[in-house]
Design a protein around this motif. Structure first.
Motif, PDB file in Angstrom:
ATOM      1  N   PRO A  17       0.651  -1.104  -0.240  1.00  0.00           N
ATOM      2  CA  PRO A  17       0.016  -0.132   0.200  1.00  0.00           C
ATOM      3  C   PRO A  17       0.867   1.210   0.041  1.00  0.00           C
ATOM      4  CG  PRO A  17      -0.310  -1.397   2.008  1.00  0.00           C
ATOM      5  CD  PRO A  17       0.371  -2.010   1.111  1.00  0.00           C
ATOM      6  N   ILE A  52      -2.835   7.637   2.949  1.00  0.00           N
ATOM      7  CA  ILE A  52      -3.237   7.138   1.650  1.00  0.00           C
ATOM      8  C   ILE A  52      -4.525   6.680   1.365  1.00  0.00           C
ATOM      9  CG2 ILE A  52      -2.153   5.080  -0.082  1.00  0.00           C
ATOM     10  CD1 ILE A  52       0.447   5.664   1.478  1.00  0.00           C
ATOM     11  N   THR A  53      -5.322   6.721   0.821  1.00  0.00           N
ATOM     12  CA  THR A  53      -6.749   6.019   0.665  1.00  0.00           C
ATOM     13  C   THR A  53      -6.597   5.533  -0.790  1.00  0.00           C
ATOM     14  OG1 THR A  53      -7.643   7.763   2.039  1.00  0.00           O
ATOM     15  CG2 THR A  53      -9.225   6.351   0.693  1.00  0.00           C
ATOM     16  N   TYR A  54      -7.266   4.305  -0.960  1.00  0.00           N
ATOM     17  CA  TYR A  54      -7.655   3.668  -2.412  1.00  0.00           C
ATOM     18  C   TYR A  54      -8.913   3.441  -2.326  1.00  0.00           C
ATOM     19  CZ  TYR A  54      -2.629   2.085  -2.545  1.00  0.00           C
ATOM     20  OH  TYR A  54      -1.233   2.090  -2.428  1.00  0.00           O
ATOM     21  N   ARG A  83      -9.553   1.538  -5.087  1.00  0.00           N
ATOM     22  CA  ARG A  83      -9.409   0.113  -5.461  1.00  0.00           C
ATOM     23  C   ARG A  83      -8.081  -0.317  -5.332  1.00  0.00           C
ATOM     24  NH1 ARG A  83      -6.746  -0.507 -10.081  1.00  0.00           N
ATOM     25  NH2 ARG A  83      -7.216   0.585 -11.949  1.00  0.00           N
ATOM     26  N   GLN A  84      -7.744  -1.649  -5.480  1.00  0.00           N
ATOM     27  CA  GLN A  84      -6.550  -2.028  -5.342  1.00  0.00           C
ATOM     28  C   GLN A  84      -5.832  -1.563  -6.715  1.00  0.00           C
ATOM     29  OE1 GLN A  84      -6.489  -6.171  -4.314  1.00  0.00           O
ATOM     30  NE2 GLN A  84      -4.320  -6.178  -3.772  1.00  0.00           N
TER      31      GLN A  84
END
Lengths: 131, 133
Positions: free
Chosen positions: A40, A68-70, A72-73
């Motif tokens: 990540p 950090i923000t997702y 999606r992967q």
């Protein structure tokens, strides 16, 4: 050094491929097994977007916070377009004197324009030499 | 084995122990492209007022992320990780990364994160969201 006029200033968009060998090297350096996943914090290596007027590193600066923000992967082998922006600059006085806080935001999209991640860093510069 | 969905609020996550070495910091500089000399050059770091080289904050954050990924395996992803670097980490420090589940919904575990060195100083604090597949 860094003035408030820089707030809102953006880098160009940088297009990168998430290369397996780079992910492997990152995994090895951080001590995690290399598998089909992107660690990540790998997006922290997307450092090539430069912003006019923001010359980093500044002597003595330290990293204060990172988010950090997702949505999606992130996948190995995919191509990402990212851009960096000065979100905020502010001064604070503490026991070590004046410090300047710089908030930098990086946003990554895939080639269809879908948001993949957003990341925000707070960099703290000791204000020995005044702005 | 217990699956992610079975975890409840206030459970502690498995601790990850990390002892950074000068070699790992050098490797991380190369892997990340962050060659700031405060991580690599002891004299430079002293002159910058840091008392010697320090590990990259992002390397500490990677350890916290590794603690989480070791725990979640293939059952979910880290959809959010926010950290604050509270104290410098130096080569040779023994850092324990820990966390617990603060809240949960059906699909998301919200975890509080903290890492301490051997002097019991908190070097990092934060929060993560784990989204269960």
């Amino acid at each position: 050094m860094l003035r408030k006029e820089l707030i809102g200033r953006e880098s160009e968009s940088i297009v990168v491929k998430i290369k397996p060998e780079e992910v492997r090297r990152f995994a090895e350096a951080t001590g995690v097994p290399y598998n089909d996943r992107v660690p990540p914090t790998f997006v922290g290596t997307l450092l090539h977007a430069s912003i006019d007027g923001v010359e980093l590193p500044i002597v003595g600066m330290i990293h204060g916070e990172q988010k950090i923000t997702y949505s999606r992967q992130l996948r190995i082998g995919e191509t990402i377009s990212y851009k960096k922006r000065v979100k905020d600059i502010y001064d604070r006085s503490g026991k070590l004197g004046k410090m300047t806080f710089i908030v930098l935001e990086t946003i990554g999209y895939d080639l269809t324009g879908e948001l993949v991640f957003s990341s925000s860093s707070i960099i703290i510069a000791q204000g020995k030499e005044d702005a | 084995m217990k699956s992610l969905s079975d975890h409840q609020v206030s459970e502690r996550l498995p601790v990850r122990k990390w002892i950074p070495t000068p070699m790992q910091i050098r490797q991380y500089a190369e892997a990340s492209g962050d060659f700031n000399p405060i991580h690599l050059d002891d004299n430079y770091a002293r002159q910058a007022g840091l008392g010697g080289v320090i590990a990259h904050g992002m390397l500490s954050m990677a350890q916290m992320a590794a603690m989480l990924t070791d725990w979640i395996g293939d059952e979910g992803i880290i959809s959010k990780i926010d950290v604050r670097f509270e104290q410098m980490v130096r080569p040779g420090d023994t850092v324990l990364c820990s966390g617990f589940i603060r809240a949960r919904s059906e699909k998301v575990l919200v975890c509080d994160l903290a890492a301490f060195n051997e002097r019991d100083e908190r070097v990092l604090s934060g929060l993560a969201h784990i989204t269960i597949n």
